[in-house]
Design an enzyme around this catalytic site. Structure first.
Site, PDB file in Angstrom:
ATOM      1  N   GLY A 155       0.892  -1.297  -0.072  1.00  0.00           N
ATOM      2  CA  GLY A 155       0.061   0.191  -0.027  1.00  0.00           C
ATOM      3  C   GLY A 155       1.001   1.321   0.009  1.00  0.00           C
ATOM      4  N   ASP A 178      -7.825  -1.839   1.177  1.00  0.00           N
ATOM      5  CA  ASP A 178      -8.134  -0.648   1.443  1.00  0.00           C
ATOM      6  C   ASP A 178      -8.872   0.339  -0.015  1.00  0.00           C
ATOM      7  OD1 ASP A 178      -7.836  -1.095   3.884  1.00  0.00           O
ATOM      8  OD2 ASP A 178      -5.944  -0.241   4.219  1.00  0.00           O
ATOM      9  N   GLY A 192     -10.569  -0.439   6.141  1.00  0.00           N
ATOM     10  CA  GLY A 192     -10.528   0.391   4.997  1.00  0.00           C
ATOM     11  C   GLY A 192      -9.574   1.630   5.493  1.00  0.00           C
ATOM     12  N   GLY A 213     -27.433  -4.021   1.352  1.00  0.00           N
ATOM     13  CA  GLY A 213     -28.666  -2.968   1.502  1.00  0.00           C
ATOM     14  C   GLY A 213     -29.016  -2.472   2.818  1.00  0.00           C
ATOM     15  N   ARG A 234     -26.703  -4.452  18.577  1.00  0.00           N
ATOM     16  CA  ARG A 234     -25.459  -5.249  18.593  1.00  0.00           C
ATOM     17  C   ARG A 234     -24.587  -4.594  17.617  1.00  0.00           C
ATOM     18  NH1 ARG A 234     -27.971  -6.743  22.274  1.00  0.00           N
ATOM     19  NH2 ARG A 234     -28.575  -9.023  22.710  1.00  0.00           N
TER      20      ARG A 234
HETATM   21  O1  F6P Z   1      -4.331  -1.740   5.260  1.00  0.00           O
HETATM   22  C1  F6P Z   1      -4.817  -2.911   5.301  1.00  0.00           C
HETATM   23  C2  F6P Z   1      -5.536  -2.923   6.793  1.00  0.00           C
HETATM   24  O2  F6P Z   1      -6.195  -4.135   6.971  1.00  0.00           O
HETATM   25  C3  F6P Z   1      -6.390  -1.575   7.143  1.00  0.00           C
HETATM   26  O3  F6P Z   1      -7.554  -1.957   6.545  1.00  0.00           O
HETATM   27  C4  F6P Z   1      -6.324  -1.822   8.635  1.00  0.00           C
HETATM   28  O4  F6P Z   1      -6.455  -0.448   9.293  1.00  0.00           O
HETATM   29  C5  F6P Z   1      -5.163  -2.210   8.954  1.00  0.00           C
HETATM   30  O5  F6P Z   1      -4.373  -2.895   7.954  1.00  0.00           O
HETATM   31  C6  F6P Z   1      -4.819  -3.140  10.049  1.00  0.00           C
HETATM   32  O6  F6P Z   1      -3.255  -3.297  10.328  1.00  0.00           O
HETATM   33  P1  F6P Z   1      -2.842  -4.454  11.138  1.00  0.00           P
HETATM   34  O7  F6P Z   1      -3.252  -5.777  10.794  1.00  0.00           O
HETATM   35  O8  F6P Z   1      -1.499  -4.082  11.229  1.00  0.00           O
HETATM   36  O9  F6P Z   1      -3.573  -4.162  12.410  1.00  0.00           O
END
Ligand code: F6P
Length: 324
Positions: free
Chosen positions: A102, A128, A171, A186, A248
């Site tokens: 990323g 993401d 995300g 939905g 919940r």
């Molecule tokens: O960038 C991918 C992601 O899964 C994000 O959606 C999330 O915020 C982050 O990585 C979580 O990172 P880690 O696995 O290091 O806790």
């Protein structure tokens, strides 16, 4: 270009293995040696590498995760760490490096390019979808399907018990996963960081849906949506305001990153892998390979990191129409 190195870095995403297979086989096709770097930039610093051939990537096209392992590496943020990494590249006679990851991983790649004039190419591998210059990052489509399947199951329980569920999805700072999966399941409301939905608006929307006879609802919440409260606090506040609802919370977490890549991600990973190797061969460095309108494209890595893809506001509008 006699030897190409490849690493996966940051959060794993479904399709990384597919892209690795594609890179290794494209290298073999062009008679280029391929060196895999284990555990991302950490492996580059520690000289943890292995030569990959077509047999090394047998049977992984359909596997989630990354067989090269991944890491988030703090040492690479320091100049001394990057010196060590560069030494590994030289020791292994690597002429160009493909980084699958990323924006954080791409920032690392641009440092290698800027500080050592080293040829790099990026493949956007993250669930993401928060990278500029590609309509889809590798793993996004699979994650969307995983989220959709999971929420479909939650819905069974929501309907059976007349409940209101808040489902938090991943995300990072972006709402792409939430917005698209929210429409697919939905959702009554979709809360994303890009739009400042007030708790008051959410309460009104739920009141109206109750009045219209709806007995259960699902609110999809992006993890980056945090006006002043987290998902549990939002759920508590709604529970207080609307005692007629049984509220919940379900946080989907890392199941969203796992599993077999979808057909879309397998094809995308294969296309991006081929183009990444060919771009290095062509001397087209410092770029990210991506997909736009079905075509494989190249974007400057610096733009891919800094640029912002706008959220599709029309999807939000459509979601609102569906709630009425
Ligand atoms: O960038 C991918 C992601 O899964 C994000 O959606 C999330 O915020 C982050 O990585 C979580 O990172 P880690 O696995 O290091 O806790």
């Amino acid at each position: 270009m006699k030897t190409i190195g490849v690493l996966t870095s940051g959060g794993d995403s479904p399709g990384m293995n597919t892209a690795l297979r594609s890179i290794v086989r494209t290298c073999a096709h062009y008679k280029i040696k391929c060196v895999g770097i284990v555990r991302g930039y950490s492996g580059l610093i520690e000289d943890n590498t292995k030569v990959l051939n077509t047999r090394s990537v047998r049977g992984i096209i359909n596997e989630g995760g990354t067989f090269l392992y991944s890491a988030r590496c703090d040492e690479f943020r320091q100049a001394t760490g990057r010196e060590k990494a560069y030494k590994t590249l030289r020791n292994n006679n690597i002429d160009g490096l493909i980084v699958i990851g990323g924006d954080g991983s791409f920032t690392g790649a641009t440092k290698l390019e800027d500080e050592f004039n080293f040829p790099v190419i990026g493949i956007p591998g993250t669930i993401d979808n928060d990278i500029y210059g590609t309509s889809h990052t590798l793993g996004y489509d699979t994650a969307l399907n995983t989220v959709m399947d999971a929420i479909d199951k939650i819905r069974d329980s929501a309907i059976s018990h007349d409940r209101l569920f808040f489902v938090e999805v991943m995300g990072k700072d972006a709402g792409y996963i939430a917005l698209r999966s929210g429409i697919a399941i939905g959702a009554q409301e979709i809360l994303i960081p890009e739009v400042n939905t007030k708790i008051k608006d959410l309460t009104n929307s739920l009141k109206n849906s109750k009045k219209s006879g709806k007995t259960s609802s699902i609110i999809v919440v992006a993890e980056g949506y945090k006006p002043e409260k987290n998902v549990y606090q939002i759920a508590d506040e709604i529970q207080e305001k609307l005692p007629n609802y049984q509220v919940r919370v379900s946080v989907l977490g890392h199941i969203q990153r796992g599993g077999r890549p979808s057909c879309f991600d397998r094809v995308l990973g294969t296309q991006l892998g081929v183009r990444a190797v060919e771009s290095l061969i062509d001397g087209n460095y410092g770029k990210m390979v991506g997909i736009n309108n079905g075509k494989i494209t190249l974007t400057e890595l610096s733009k891919a990191i800094k640029g912002k893809t706008k959220i599709n506001k029309d999807l939000l509008r459509i979601s609102q129409i569906m709630n009425t």
